[in-house]
Design a protein around this motif. Structure first.
Motif, PDB file in Angstrom:
ATOM      1  N   GLY A   1     -11.753  16.458  -5.312  1.00  0.00           N
ATOM      2  CA  GLY A   1     -11.137  17.092  -4.148  1.00  0.00           C
ATOM      3  C   GLY A   1     -10.491  16.116  -3.203  1.00  0.00           C
ATOM      4  N   GLY A   2     -10.645  14.847  -3.466  1.00  0.00           N
ATOM      5  CA  GLY A   2     -10.019  13.832  -2.633  1.00  0.00           C
ATOM      6  C   GLY A   2      -8.605  13.513  -3.071  1.00  0.00           C
ATOM      7  N   VAL A   3      -8.084  12.424  -2.573  1.00  0.00           N
ATOM      8  CA  VAL A   3      -6.701  12.022  -2.847  1.00  0.00           C
ATOM      9  C   VAL A   3      -6.661  10.520  -3.074  1.00  0.00           C
ATOM     10  N   ARG A   4      -5.845  10.086  -4.023  1.00  0.00           N
ATOM     11  CA  ARG A   4      -5.640   8.653  -4.251  1.00  0.00           C
ATOM     12  C   ARG A   4      -4.274   8.240  -3.694  1.00  0.00           C
ATOM     13  N   LEU A   5      -4.296   7.240  -2.825  1.00  0.00           N
ATOM     14  CA  LEU A   5      -3.066   6.670  -2.280  1.00  0.00           C
ATOM     15  C   LEU A   5      -2.679   5.477  -3.137  1.00  0.00           C
ATOM     16  N   GLY A   6      -1.543   5.556  -3.802  1.00  0.00           N
ATOM     17  CA  GLY A   6      -1.075   4.408  -4.556  1.00  0.00           C
ATOM     18  C   GLY A   6      -0.859   3.214  -3.647  1.00  0.00           C
ATOM     19  N   ALA A   7      -1.232   2.032  -4.117  1.00  0.00           N
ATOM     20  CA  ALA A   7      -1.128   0.846  -3.275  1.00  0.00           C
ATOM     21  C   ALA A   7       0.314   0.512  -2.918  1.00  0.00           C
ATOM     22  N   LEU A   8       1.271   0.951  -3.737  1.00  0.00           N
ATOM     23  CA  LEU A   8       2.679   0.613  -3.498  1.00  0.00           C
ATOM     24  C   LEU A   8       3.449   1.726  -2.810  1.00  0.00           C
ATOM     25  N   VAL A   9       2.776   2.807  -2.448  1.00  0.00           N
ATOM     26  CA  VAL A   9       3.414   3.832  -1.621  1.00  0.00           C
ATOM     27  C   VAL A   9       3.621   3.254  -0.233  1.00  0.00           C
ATOM     28  N   THR A  10       4.768   3.475   0.363  1.00  0.00           N
ATOM     29  CA  THR A  10       5.010   2.925   1.695  1.00  0.00           C
ATOM     30  C   THR A  10       4.188   3.662   2.739  1.00  0.00           C
ATOM     31  N   ASN A  11       3.984   3.002   3.854  1.00  0.00           N
ATOM     32  CA  ASN A  11       3.266   3.636   4.964  1.00  0.00           C
ATOM     33  C   ASN A  11       3.982   4.903   5.421  1.00  0.00           C
ATOM     34  N   ALA A  12       5.305   4.860   5.470  1.00  0.00           N
ATOM     35  CA  ALA A  12       6.065   6.027   5.925  1.00  0.00           C
ATOM     36  C   ALA A  12       5.881   7.199   4.973  1.00  0.00           C
ATOM     37  N   ASP A  13       6.021   6.951   3.670  1.00  0.00           N
ATOM     38  CA  ASP A  13       5.867   8.038   2.698  1.00  0.00           C
ATOM     39  C   ASP A  13       4.450   8.586   2.701  1.00  0.00           C
ATOM     40  N   THR A  14       3.477   7.743   3.003  1.00  0.00           N
ATOM     41  CA  THR A  14       2.095   8.220   3.107  1.00  0.00           C
ATOM     42  C   THR A  14       1.920   9.119   4.328  1.00  0.00           C
ATOM     43  N   ALA A  15       2.408   8.660   5.468  1.00  0.00           N
ATOM     44  CA  ALA A  15       2.230   9.413   6.715  1.00  0.00           C
ATOM     45  C   ALA A  15       2.903  10.780   6.666  1.00  0.00           C
ATOM     46  N   TYR A  16       4.058  10.855   5.997  1.00  0.00           N
ATOM     47  CA  TYR A  16       4.826  12.102   5.974  1.00  0.00           C
ATOM     48  C   TYR A  16       4.566  12.936   4.719  1.00  0.00           C
TER      49      TYR A  16
ATOM     50  N   HIS B   1     -11.256 -18.118   7.852  1.00  0.00           N
ATOM     51  CA  HIS B   1     -10.026 -18.184   7.066  1.00  0.00           C
ATOM     52  C   HIS B   1     -10.032 -17.180   5.919  1.00  0.00           C
ATOM     53  N   ILE B   2     -11.193 -16.549   5.669  1.00  0.00           N
ATOM     54  CA  ILE B   2     -11.291 -15.533   4.613  1.00  0.00           C
ATOM     55  C   ILE B   2     -11.343 -14.166   5.282  1.00  0.00           C
ATOM     56  N   ASP B   3     -10.259 -13.412   5.198  1.00  0.00           N
ATOM     57  CA  ASP B   3     -10.145 -12.147   5.930  1.00  0.00           C
ATOM     58  C   ASP B   3     -10.839 -10.985   5.236  1.00  0.00           C
ATOM     59  N   ASN B   4     -10.892 -11.025   3.897  1.00  0.00           N
ATOM     60  CA  ASN B   4     -11.420  -9.881   3.164  1.00  0.00           C
ATOM     61  C   ASN B   4     -12.112 -10.351   1.892  1.00  0.00           C
ATOM     62  N   ASN B   5     -12.649  -9.406   1.151  1.00  0.00           N
ATOM     63  CA  ASN B   5     -13.409  -9.720  -0.051  1.00  0.00           C
ATOM     64  C   ASN B   5     -12.597  -9.532  -1.335  1.00  0.00           C
ATOM     65  N   LEU B   6     -11.278  -9.536  -1.216  1.00  0.00           N
ATOM     66  CA  LEU B   6     -10.407  -9.535  -2.385  1.00  0.00           C
ATOM     67  C   LEU B   6     -10.342 -10.957  -2.929  1.00  0.00           C
ATOM     68  N   LYS B   7     -10.676 -11.132  -4.204  1.00  0.00           N
ATOM     69  CA  LYS B   7     -10.659 -12.454  -4.815  1.00  0.00           C
ATOM     70  C   LYS B   7      -9.239 -12.822  -5.227  1.00  0.00           C
ATOM     71  N   HIS B   8      -8.968 -14.129  -5.293  1.00  0.00           N
ATOM     72  CA  HIS B   8      -7.641 -14.534  -5.736  1.00  0.00           C
ATOM     73  C   HIS B   8      -7.422 -14.064  -7.170  1.00  0.00           C
ATOM     74  N   GLY B   9      -6.248 -13.524  -7.416  1.00  0.00           N
ATOM     75  CA  GLY B   9      -5.927 -12.975  -8.728  1.00  0.00           C
ATOM     76  C   GLY B   9      -6.166 -11.491  -8.807  1.00  0.00           C
ATOM     77  N   GLU B  10      -6.865 -10.921  -7.825  1.00  0.00           N
ATOM     78  CA  GLU B  10      -7.098  -9.480  -7.804  1.00  0.00           C
ATOM     79  C   GLU B  10      -5.986  -8.772  -7.039  1.00  0.00           C
ATOM     80  N   ILE B  11      -5.772  -7.521  -7.397  1.00  0.00           N
ATOM     81  CA  ILE B  11      -4.712  -6.705  -6.806  1.00  0.00           C
ATOM     82  C   ILE B  11      -5.283  -5.335  -6.458  1.00  0.00           C
ATOM     83  N   ILE B  12      -4.948  -4.827  -5.294  1.00  0.00           N
ATOM     84  CA  ILE B  12      -5.305  -3.453  -4.937  1.00  0.00           C
ATOM     85  C   ILE B  12      -4.391  -2.507  -5.706  1.00  0.00           C
ATOM     86  N   THR B  13      -4.972  -1.537  -6.404  1.00  0.00           N
ATOM     87  CA  THR B  13      -4.168  -0.558  -7.135  1.00  0.00           C
ATOM     88  C   THR B  13      -4.102   0.785  -6.418  1.00  0.00           C
ATOM     89  N   GLY B  14      -5.092   1.084  -5.599  1.00  0.00           N
ATOM     90  CA  GLY B  14      -5.071   2.355  -4.891  1.00  0.00           C
ATOM     91  C   GLY B  14      -6.196   2.456  -3.881  1.00  0.00           C
TER      92      GLY B  14
END
Length: 339
Positions: free
Chosen positions: A66-81, A202-215
Motif C-alpha cells: 500500500g505504500g509508494v516507491r520514489l525512484g531515486a532519479l525522479v526530480t524533486n519537482a516531479d515528485t512534489a507534483y 566529515h561523514i554525513d551519512n551511512n552510505l558506503k563508497h560505491g553504493e547508490i540509492i535506487t529508491g
C-alpha cells in the motif's frame, strides 16, 4: 574547479564499476550540490559518473503493502507534483515545494536530496578551518557567526545543520532507503541514514563508497487528513530553514491516536524524538500538549552566541505546526493559522 574525467552509466552495475573503489570518483545526477562543491574547491573528483541514463529509478510506483516507491532519479519537482504524492502524502509534497527554487527542484533528484552536504558558511569557505572538509582542523562556526547552526545533536567538532526540507518529511513518514552496491542490495531505515557529527563530522551519512540509492519507500500511512509543514526562514524565497517542522497526526475527533513530528534546520540530520510522539498518544490535540511535546523534543538543546533564539523559535514552531495540522486548509496562501 579541478579537471575530472566524465563517464555515463546505464545501470547500477556499470556505475559501481566506474567508481572502481576510488573515493575521488563520485556520482552525479541532478548536480545541484556536487557542482557547487567542485566549483568552490570544497571537494575534488577524479571522475564524475553520470547516472541519469539509468533505465530504472526514474518512476514513482505503488508497492504491494500500500505504500509508494520514489525512484531515486525522479526530480524533486516531479515528485512534489505527482498526483499520488499530492493526495496520499501531501506532507512530503509541501516540504519539497518549500525547498530551493523551482529551477533547482526541476533538476535535483530524490537520491541527491538525501546526499546533499551541509550549508555552513565555513564549510564552503576553504580559507577557514572546518572539520567536515579537513578532519582535525577545527570548527570555525563554534566561535564564529553561527546564526544558522545546530542547537541539537551537535558536537565539539561540528555544529553544522542538514539543509533538506524533503528529508524532514521523509523522517516524519518513516521512509526507508533502498541501496545497492558492490556487496549487493540493502534497505536502511530513514532514521539510520544520516549521522550526527560526533568525532567524524566529515561523514554525513551511512552510505558506503560505491553504493547508490535506487529508491525511497514510503509506508502506506501518509497522514493525508491532518498534516502540516512549516518552514521559518529569513526570506520567503529560496532560503534554508532556521527551523522547520513536519507534523502528521492520526486523530479520533480531537484525540491523537498517533503523532509524527520531525524538525529541520536544528541538527546534523532531521531531528525526531519518538518519546515526544509517544507522549501525545491518547491526548487531546491542544497547544498545551504540543508545548509539552516540544519540551521533550528540545531537551538538551544548546545555543551559541548568535543562534540562541532558535530554541524558543523551535518550540513555538512545533506548537503552531501541531495546531495547523488540525486544519490543513490553514496552510493555503492568505489563510490564518489556528492559533
Amino acid at each position: 574547479m579541478n579537471n575530472f574525467a566524465y563517464a555515463k552509466a546505464t545501470n547500477a552495475a556499470q556505475a559501481i564499476e566506474q567508481l572502481n573503489g576510488n573515493t575521488q570518483n563520485k556520482i552525479v545526477a541532478g548536480g545541484t550540490n556536487i557542482n557547487d562543491l567542485l566549483k568552490y574547491f570544497v571537494t575534488q573528483a577524479d571522475k564524475l559518473v553520470d547516472i541519469n541514463p539509468f533505465i530504472d529509478n526514474h518512476a514513482i510506483t505503488p508497492l504491494e503493502n500500500g505504500g509508494v516507491r520514489l525512484g531515486a532519479l525522479v526530480t524533486n519537482a516531479d515528485t512534489a507534483y505527482n498526483p499520488v504524492i499530492e493526495s496520499k502524502y501531501p506532507l512530503l509534497s509541501k516540504a519539497i515545494l518549500a525547498g530551493a527554487s523551482a529551477q533547482i527542484r526541476n533538476m535535483a533528484t530524490n537520491g541527491g536530496n538525501l546526499n546533499q552536504r551541509t550549508r555552513c558558511y565555513y564549510f564552503y569557505d576553504v580559507n577557514t578551518p572546518c572539520n567536515k572538509r579537513e578532519p582535525g582542523s577545527g570548527c570555525s562556526a563554534i566561535k564564529g557567526y553561527n546564526r544558522i547552526h545546530a542547537i541539537l545533536g551537535q558536537s565539539e567538532n561540528c555544529i553544522a545543520v542538514f539543509p533538506s526540507d524533503m528529508c524532514v518529511a521523509l523522517a516524519a513518514l518513516n521512509a526507508t532507503v533502498n541501496i545497492t552496491g558492490p556487496d549487493g542490495d540493502r534497505v536502511l531505515a530513514f532514521a539510520d541514514y544520516h549521522r550526527l557529527p560526533g568525532d567524524t563530522p566529515h561523514i554525513d551519512n551511512n552510505l558506503k563508497h560505491g553504493e547508490i540509492i535506487t529508491g525511497i519507500d514510503l509506508p502506506a500511512k501518509g497522514f493525508e487528513k491532518n498534516y502540516s509543514y512549516l518552514k521559518l526562514r529569513d526570506r520567503a524565497s529560496y532560503s534554508f530553514a532556521l527551523v522547520s517542522v513536519a507534523t502528521g497526526l492520526d486523530l479520533d475527533g480531537t484525540i491523537i491516536n498517533e503523532a509524527r513530528i520531525a524538525l529541520g534546520g536544528v541538527a546534523h540530520k532531521p531531528w525526531r524524538v519518538t518519546a515526544a510522539e509517544d507522549f501525545l498518544k491518547g491526548k487531546e490535540a491542544t497547544q498545551d500538549n504540543f508545548a509539552a511535546a516540544a519540551d521533550i523534543i528540545l531537551q538538551g538543546a544548546q545555543g551559541y552566541e548568535y543562534n540562541n533564539f532558535k530554541i524558543p523559535l523551535a518550540k513555538r514552531a512545533i506548537i503552531r505546526n501541531g495546531m495547523m495540522a488540525l486544519n490543513p486548509d490553514s496552510q493555503r496562501p492568505g489563510a490564518q493559522p489556528s492559533l
